[in-house]
Design an enzyme around this catalytic site. Sequence first.
Site, PDB file in Angstrom:
ATOM      1  CE  LYS A 206      28.876  41.501 -19.618  1.00 42.38           C
ATOM      2  NZ  LYS A 206      28.205  40.483 -20.420  1.00 42.38           N
ATOM      3  CE  LYS A 259      25.796  44.066 -19.493  1.00 43.25           C
ATOM      4  NZ  LYS A 259      25.815  42.744 -20.014  1.00 43.25           N
TER       5      LYS A 259
HETATM    6  C1  PBG Z   1      25.684  37.868 -21.040  1.00 40.85           C
HETATM    7  C2  PBG Z   1      25.089  39.142 -20.612  1.00 40.85           C
HETATM    8  C3  PBG Z   1      24.842  39.593 -19.303  1.00 40.85           C
HETATM    9  C4  PBG Z   1      24.176  40.798 -19.438  1.00 40.85           C
HETATM   10  C5  PBG Z   1      24.050  41.065 -20.794  1.00 40.85           C
HETATM   11  N1  PBG Z   1      24.649  40.033 -21.503  1.00 40.85           N
HETATM   12  C6  PBG Z   1      25.088  38.952 -18.007  1.00 40.85           C
HETATM   13  C7  PBG Z   1      26.456  38.735 -17.535  1.00 40.85           C
HETATM   14  O1  PBG Z   1      27.444  39.108 -18.173  1.00 40.85           O
HETATM   15  O2  PBG Z   1      26.584  38.136 -16.488  1.00 40.85           O
HETATM   16  C8  PBG Z   1      23.657  41.640 -18.314  1.00 40.85           C
HETATM   17  C9  PBG Z   1      22.546  42.558 -18.680  1.00 40.85           C
HETATM   18  C10 PBG Z   1      21.783  43.072 -17.535  1.00 40.85           C
HETATM   19  O3  PBG Z   1      22.134  42.882 -16.357  1.00 40.85           O
HETATM   20  O4  PBG Z   1      20.762  43.712 -17.799  1.00 40.85           O
HETATM   21  N2  PBG Z   1      27.061  37.773 -21.030  1.00 40.85           N
END
Ligand code: PBG
Length: 333
Positions: A206, A259
Amino acid sequence: MERMGSDGFPIQRPRRLRRSPRIRDAVADVVARPDDLILPLFVSDLREPKPVASMPGVNQLPVDAAVSLIRGLSARGLRQFILFGVTPPARKDERGSYAASPEAPVNRTLAAVRQAGLDVLMYADLCLCEYTDHGHCGVIHGRGETAAVDNDRTLEVLGEVARIQAQCGADVVAPSGMMDGQVGAIRTALDQAGFGEVAILAYSIKYASNFYGPFREAGEGGMKFGDRKGYQMDFRRSREWRTELEADLAQGADMVMVKPAATYLDIVHQVRHACSVPVAAYHVSGEYAMLQAAADRGWLDLKPTVLETTYAIKRAGADLIVTYFADRLLDWL
Ligand code: PBG
């Protein structure tokens, strides 16, 4: 020299297989199916659905509305949903305690879906940022300049939240906070509580992405200070994914996620070939917003553009795609 056929054209004429819709369908080899899709839902304590301005078409939903939506979509063939919780400011605290409350909307939705006996696979996003008053994904020590997420204290809280999510009926928990050791800590917590059958979809890879912007409005989980670069990955590194992947597999991840998706297809492709567990890719809020906003202005044709994007993510090697277009893709695939 190029070989020519009797008609004087080259023997290799790729256009032969593009002549008609029939032949194009026959030779298409990338498949995207409703079973590949996971729809994210934002559940809240509100009484009415509330539109998310930066994600036209997406709403924060009261629990009962989310359950009816899941019922309706599952009847049409969409079987996988991932839940995010929206928390009112008064319920937020330093350690995100509300995440572990059976009253929190995610946990109530899980319980209601199970109560209703719906034949769906329910994923629970497992992170603290929607529940902490500072908006970070873990427990913080220090403030201002020296503030940092306390990795190991966060693991304890994540284990606690995972147990509640499992108890309420999650089939899969999906840790997204990028804490080191989170998969192992959650696995242990689940196993000790008798939830050995609950799977872990690790958001293993991520990136600290700018494409999460609209999500932070949708989930009301923006940071009060700082950014997430101390725990999420740097998009300037091309090989670090392997370290994260290996760590999560060693700790017992059943599935892994990359992601964002569309801007990280190279990574999806490599991860697909580096492991044997199912690979999910998350087409995130900003990727959704770009397509939807351009389509709303008439600059892009939404359906074919979303299909092209979805097939690109499949072609890169994703087994599962988390996408805010999942409901519309049911009609389009
Ligand atoms: C929480 C999380 C996030 C997303 C999914 N889980 C936000 C982040 O990490 O700031 C983002 C998902 C999206 O942008 O659709 N940690």
